[in-house]
Design a protein around this motif. Structure first.
Motif, PDB file in Angstrom:
ATOM      1  N   SER A 136      18.614  33.252  49.931  1.00  0.00           N
ATOM      2  CA  SER A 136      17.820  34.457  50.136  1.00  0.00           C
ATOM      3  C   SER A 136      18.349  35.533  49.202  1.00  0.00           C
ATOM      4  O   SER A 136      19.254  35.312  48.390  1.00  0.00           O
ATOM      5  CB  SER A 136      17.929  34.916  51.597  1.00  0.00           C
ATOM      6  N   ALA A 137      17.778  36.712  49.336  1.00  0.00           N
ATOM      7  CA  ALA A 137      18.239  37.835  48.519  1.00  0.00           C
ATOM      8  C   ALA A 137      19.693  38.164  48.810  1.00  0.00           C
ATOM      9  O   ALA A 137      20.430  38.617  47.925  1.00  0.00           O
ATOM     10  CB  ALA A 137      17.350  39.048  48.776  1.00  0.00           C
ATOM     11  N   ARG A 138      20.141  37.930  50.035  1.00  0.00           N
ATOM     12  CA  ARG A 138      21.538  38.200  50.373  1.00  0.00           C
ATOM     13  C   ARG A 138      22.457  37.271  49.594  1.00  0.00           C
ATOM     14  O   ARG A 138      23.549  37.676  49.179  1.00  0.00           O
ATOM     15  CB  ARG A 138      21.758  38.020  51.872  1.00  0.00           C
ATOM     16  N   ASP A 139      22.043  36.013  49.392  1.00  0.00           N
ATOM     17  CA  ASP A 139      22.865  35.085  48.620  1.00  0.00           C
ATOM     18  C   ASP A 139      22.955  35.515  47.163  1.00  0.00           C
ATOM     19  O   ASP A 139      24.012  35.387  46.532  1.00  0.00           O
ATOM     20  CB  ASP A 139      22.292  33.670  48.718  1.00  0.00           C
ATOM     21  N   ILE A 140      21.851  36.007  46.620  1.00  0.00           N
ATOM     22  CA  ILE A 140      21.873  36.500  45.242  1.00  0.00           C
ATOM     23  C   ILE A 140      22.806  37.706  45.132  1.00  0.00           C
ATOM     24  O   ILE A 140      23.608  37.816  44.188  1.00  0.00           O
ATOM     25  CB  ILE A 140      20.452  36.860  44.781  1.00  0.00           C
ATOM     26  N   GLY A 141      22.710  38.608  46.096  1.00  0.00           N
ATOM     27  CA  GLY A 141      23.614  39.756  46.093  1.00  0.00           C
ATOM     28  C   GLY A 141      25.068  39.345  46.221  1.00  0.00           C
ATOM     29  O   GLY A 141      25.943  39.892  45.537  1.00  0.00           O
ATOM     30  N   ALA A 142      25.335  38.370  47.089  1.00  0.00           N
ATOM     31  CA  ALA A 142      26.711  37.885  47.236  1.00  0.00           C
ATOM     32  C   ALA A 142      27.197  37.240  45.944  1.00  0.00           C
ATOM     33  O   ALA A 142      28.350  37.430  45.535  1.00  0.00           O
ATOM     34  CB  ALA A 142      26.792  36.886  48.388  1.00  0.00           C
ATOM     35  N   GLY A 143      26.317  36.488  45.284  1.00  0.00           N
ATOM     36  CA  GLY A 143      26.691  35.874  44.016  1.00  0.00           C
ATOM     37  C   GLY A 143      27.012  36.910  42.955  1.00  0.00           C
ATOM     38  O   GLY A 143      27.963  36.756  42.181  1.00  0.00           O
ATOM     39  N   LEU A 144      26.213  37.981  42.896  1.00  0.00           N
ATOM     40  CA  LEU A 144      26.490  39.047  41.939  1.00  0.00           C
ATOM     41  C   LEU A 144      27.842  39.706  42.214  1.00  0.00           C
ATOM     42  O   LEU A 144      28.618  39.978  41.284  1.00  0.00           O
ATOM     43  CB  LEU A 144      25.380  40.095  41.989  1.00  0.00           C
ATOM     44  N   LEU A 145      28.133  39.953  43.484  1.00  0.00           N
ATOM     45  CA  LEU A 145      29.408  40.583  43.828  1.00  0.00           C
ATOM     46  C   LEU A 145      30.585  39.681  43.480  1.00  0.00           C
ATOM     47  O   LEU A 145      31.583  40.132  42.904  1.00  0.00           O
ATOM     48  CB  LEU A 145      29.427  40.941  45.316  1.00  0.00           C
ATOM     49  N   TRP A 146      30.488  38.402  43.822  1.00  0.00           N
ATOM     50  CA  TRP A 146      31.565  37.473  43.503  1.00  0.00           C
ATOM     51  C   TRP A 146      31.695  37.289  42.000  1.00  0.00           C
ATOM     52  O   TRP A 146      32.808  37.171  41.462  1.00  0.00           O
ATOM     53  CB  TRP A 146      31.340  36.131  44.189  1.00  0.00           C
ATOM     54  N   GLY A 147      30.570  37.252  41.292  1.00  0.00           N
ATOM     55  CA  GLY A 147      30.623  37.104  39.845  1.00  0.00           C
ATOM     56  C   GLY A 147      31.260  38.305  39.167  1.00  0.00           C
ATOM     57  O   GLY A 147      32.130  38.162  38.295  1.00  0.00           O
ATOM     58  N   LEU A 148      30.848  39.518  39.552  1.00  0.00           N
ATOM     59  CA  LEU A 148      31.436  40.725  38.966  1.00  0.00           C
ATOM     60  C   LEU A 148      32.901  40.873  39.349  1.00  0.00           C
ATOM     61  O   LEU A 148      33.743  41.262  38.525  1.00  0.00           O
ATOM     62  CB  LEU A 148      30.643  41.952  39.415  1.00  0.00           C
ATOM     63  N   GLY A 149      33.210  40.541  40.602  1.00  0.00           N
ATOM     64  CA  GLY A 149      34.611  40.564  41.008  1.00  0.00           C
ATOM     65  C   GLY A 149      35.437  39.542  40.244  1.00  0.00           C
ATOM     66  O   GLY A 149      36.606  39.786  39.917  1.00  0.00           O
ATOM     67  N   GLY A 150      34.836  38.405  39.943  1.00  0.00           N
ATOM     68  CA  GLY A 150      35.540  37.394  39.180  1.00  0.00           C
ATOM     69  C   GLY A 150      35.851  37.846  37.766  1.00  0.00           C
ATOM     70  O   GLY A 150      36.894  37.504  37.204  1.00  0.00           O
ATOM     71  N   THR A 207      44.687  22.663  27.621  1.00  0.00           N
ATOM     72  CA  THR A 207      45.363  23.953  27.539  1.00  0.00           C
ATOM     73  C   THR A 207      44.604  25.057  28.274  1.00  0.00           C
ATOM     74  O   THR A 207      45.211  26.050  28.694  1.00  0.00           O
ATOM     75  CB  THR A 207      45.552  24.359  26.064  1.00  0.00           C
ATOM     76  N   ARG A 208      43.293  24.906  28.433  1.00  0.00           N
ATOM     77  CA  ARG A 208      42.488  25.931  29.106  1.00  0.00           C
ATOM     78  C   ARG A 208      42.336  25.678  30.600  1.00  0.00           C
ATOM     79  O   ARG A 208      41.714  26.485  31.302  1.00  0.00           O
ATOM     80  CB  ARG A 208      41.087  26.017  28.484  1.00  0.00           C
ATOM     81  N   THR A 209      42.907  24.592  31.109  1.00  0.00           N
ATOM     82  CA  THR A 209      42.729  24.269  32.518  1.00  0.00           C
ATOM     83  C   THR A 209      43.230  25.377  33.444  1.00  0.00           C
ATOM     84  O   THR A 209      42.539  25.723  34.424  1.00  0.00           O
ATOM     85  CB  THR A 209      43.421  22.940  32.850  1.00  0.00           C
ATOM     86  N   PRO A 210      44.404  25.981  33.221  1.00  0.00           N
ATOM     87  CA  PRO A 210      44.797  27.095  34.109  1.00  0.00           C
ATOM     88  C   PRO A 210      43.811  28.252  34.088  1.00  0.00           C
ATOM     89  O   PRO A 210      43.512  28.844  35.131  1.00  0.00           O
ATOM     90  CB  PRO A 210      46.168  27.512  33.546  1.00  0.00           C
ATOM     91  N   LEU A 211      43.293  28.588  32.888  1.00  0.00           N
ATOM     92  CA  LEU A 211      42.306  29.664  32.809  1.00  0.00           C
ATOM     93  C   LEU A 211      41.022  29.275  33.528  1.00  0.00           C
ATOM     94  O   LEU A 211      40.412  30.101  34.231  1.00  0.00           O
ATOM     95  CB  LEU A 211      42.009  29.989  31.350  1.00  0.00           C
ATOM     96  N   LEU A 212      40.595  28.023  33.389  1.00  0.00           N
ATOM     97  CA  LEU A 212      39.384  27.566  34.069  1.00  0.00           C
ATOM     98  C   LEU A 212      39.550  27.579  35.586  1.00  0.00           C
ATOM     99  O   LEU A 212      38.586  27.806  36.317  1.00  0.00           O
ATOM    100  CB  LEU A 212      39.016  26.168  33.588  1.00  0.00           C
ATOM    101  N   LEU A 213      40.766  27.352  36.054  1.00  0.00           N
ATOM    102  CA  LEU A 213      41.026  27.456  37.498  1.00  0.00           C
ATOM    103  C   LEU A 213      40.798  28.894  37.970  1.00  0.00           C
ATOM    104  O   LEU A 213      40.201  29.116  39.034  1.00  0.00           O
ATOM    105  CB  LEU A 213      42.450  27.013  37.818  1.00  0.00           C
ATOM    106  N   VAL A 214      41.280  29.856  37.194  1.00  0.00           N
ATOM    107  CA  VAL A 214      41.071  31.259  37.554  1.00  0.00           C
ATOM    108  C   VAL A 214      39.585  31.595  37.555  1.00  0.00           C
ATOM    109  O   VAL A 214      39.083  32.278  38.452  1.00  0.00           O
ATOM    110  CB  VAL A 214      41.840  32.174  36.585  1.00  0.00           C
ATOM    111  N   VAL A 215      38.867  31.101  36.544  1.00  0.00           N
ATOM    112  CA  VAL A 215      37.428  31.361  36.441  1.00  0.00           C
ATOM    113  C   VAL A 215      36.677  30.746  37.621  1.00  0.00           C
ATOM    114  O   VAL A 215      35.715  31.336  38.144  1.00  0.00           O
ATOM    115  CB  VAL A 215      36.893  30.804  35.109  1.00  0.00           C
ATOM    116  N   ALA A 216      37.117  29.562  38.063  1.00  0.00           N
ATOM    117  CA  ALA A 216      36.384  28.832  39.105  1.00  0.00           C
ATOM    118  C   ALA A 216      36.627  29.388  40.502  1.00  0.00           C
ATOM    119  O   ALA A 216      35.831  29.111  41.412  1.00  0.00           O
ATOM    120  CB  ALA A 216      36.770  27.357  39.066  1.00  0.00           C
ATOM    121  N   LEU A 217      37.693  30.149  40.696  1.00  0.00           N
ATOM    122  CA  LEU A 217      38.023  30.620  42.051  1.00  0.00           C
ATOM    123  C   LEU A 217      36.912  31.462  42.673  1.00  0.00           C
ATOM    124  O   LEU A 217      36.464  31.164  43.790  1.00  0.00           O
ATOM    125  CB  LEU A 217      39.338  31.401  42.023  1.00  0.00           C
ATOM    126  N   PRO A 218      36.425  32.535  42.037  1.00  0.00           N
ATOM    127  CA  PRO A 218      35.360  33.328  42.683  1.00  0.00           C
ATOM    128  C   PRO A 218      34.053  32.563  42.830  1.00  0.00           C
ATOM    129  O   PRO A 218      33.292  32.813  43.774  1.00  0.00           O
ATOM    130  CB  PRO A 218      35.197  34.534  41.751  1.00  0.00           C
TER     131      PRO A 218
END
Length: 280
Positions: A123-137, A228-239
C-alpha cells in the motif's frame, strides 16, 4: 332468549418453562446470515492460505539459471575487441529478468502466487516506509562508500557493473535506458529473488523474520561476487532487509533498494556519456 353462558373461560396455559419447551424454536432460513450483536452480520472467517510447496531448492534453481545465463551470454556476445554496449546490457538484464521471472513462476506452480508467497502486495504506507528506509540507508551507506574508496583507492573502487561498461561511450537515450535498468528494474528483480523467494524458503523451514533477515542480507552481499566490496554491500543491504522485516511485505524493500541505487545509476549514466569517471 337463552341465558348467556356464565361458565368462565379456562385460564390460558402458562408459557412453557424449563430446558425443553413444548414448541421448538424456529430455524433461520438457509440464506440468513448469523447475526452478531445488535443484529450486525458476523465477519466472515478468514482461513490461512495453505503452505507453499517450494523451498531452498527453488532458490538454488533460480541462482543456477542466473549464473548459467550470465556465462552463456558472455561467451556468445563477447568480441575480440571487448564487449559491446548491447552485449553488456543484455548480460545485465536478461539473467536478472530470467531469475525473477522463474521465481514468480515457481510461486504460481507450487504455491499461492507471488502476492501471498513473496509478500508482493502493499500500500502507500509500504512505499512511504521504503522511502524512509532507503533515505536512512543513504545516511549510512554514503559515508561507508567514502571510507571504502579511501581504503582501496579510486582505481579499485569500481563496481562490477562499472567495470563492464568501462571504456564504453553512448548517447543519452542508451544511458537513460541503463539508468532505468540499474535504478528501477534490477532492484525489483533482486528483491523478488532474495527478500522474496529466499526469504520465503528460509521461513518455511521454521526460521523467524530475523533469521531470514540475516541469511538474505549475507547471501545478497556475497552473490555479487565482489569479495573486496562484500563488507560495503552488507552495509548497503541492512536497511533494505529491515524494510522487509518491519513491514512483512516486499514493496517496502523494493522501494528502499531503488532509493539506494539512484546515485550509482546516475553516476553510471553520466560516465557512459563521458560526463564523469566510471569509478563512481
Amino acid at each position: 332468549m337463552g341465558q348467556p353462558d356464565s361458565t368462565p373461560d379456562p385460564p390460558s396455559a402458562p408459557p412453557p418453562t424449563g430446558p425443553f419447551p413444548s414448541a421448538p424454536p424456529q430455524e433461520l432460513p438457509q440464506y440468513a446470515q448469523p447475526q452478531g450483536p445488535a443484529g450486525a452480520p458476523e465477519p466472515p472467517v478468514v482461513l490461512d492460505p495453505p503452505p507453499h510447496r517450494w523451498g531452498i531448492g527453488a532458490y538454488v534453481l533460480v541462482e543456477v539459471l542466473f549464473l548459467g545465463s550470465s556465462f552463456l551470454i558472455a561467451a556468445l556476445l563477447a568480441g575480440r575487441g571487448g564487449p559491446s554496449v548491447a552485449a553488456v546490457i543484455l548480460g545485465l538484464s536478461v539473467p536478472t529478468l530470467l531469475a525473477a521471472g522463474t521465481a514468480l513462476l515457481v510461486t504460481r506452480v507450487r504455491g499461492n502466487g507471488p502476492r501471498i508467497d513473496l509478500g508482493l502486495r502493499g500500500s502507500a504506507r509500504d512505499i512511504g516506509a521504503g522511502l524512509l528506509w532507503g533515505l536512512g540507508g543513504l545516511v549510512v551507506s554514503v559515508p561507508a562508500s567514502l571510507v571504502y574508496v579511501a581504503i582501496v583507492g579510486p582505481d579499485n573502487a569500481t563496481t562490477a557493473v562499472g567495470q563492464a561498461f568501462d571504456g564504453i561511450r553512448v548517447g543519452w537515450p542508451v544511458a537513460l535506458g541503463v539508468f532505468v535498468l540499474v535504478a528501477f528494474v534490477a532492484p525489483v528483480c533482486e528483491e523478488i529473488v532474495y527478500r522474496g523467494l529466499l526469504w520465503g524458503a528460509v521461513t518455511k523451514h521454521g526460521a523467524n523474520r530475523w533469521v531470514a533477515f540475516a541469511i538474505t542480507t549475507l547471501l545478497f552481499a556475497m552473490a555479487h561476487f565482489e569479495l573486496t566490496r562484500t563488507p560495503l554491500l552488507l552495509v548497503v543491504a541492512l536497511p533494505i532487509g529491515l524494510a522487509r522485516a518491519f513491514t512483512g511485505r516486499l514493496p517496502a524493500s523494493i522501494v528502499a533498494h531503488q532509493v539506494n541505487n539512484l546515485l550509482p545509476a546516475l553516476g553510471l549514466a553520466l560516465a557512459l556519456t563521458g560526463g564523469v569517471p566510471a569509478s563512481l
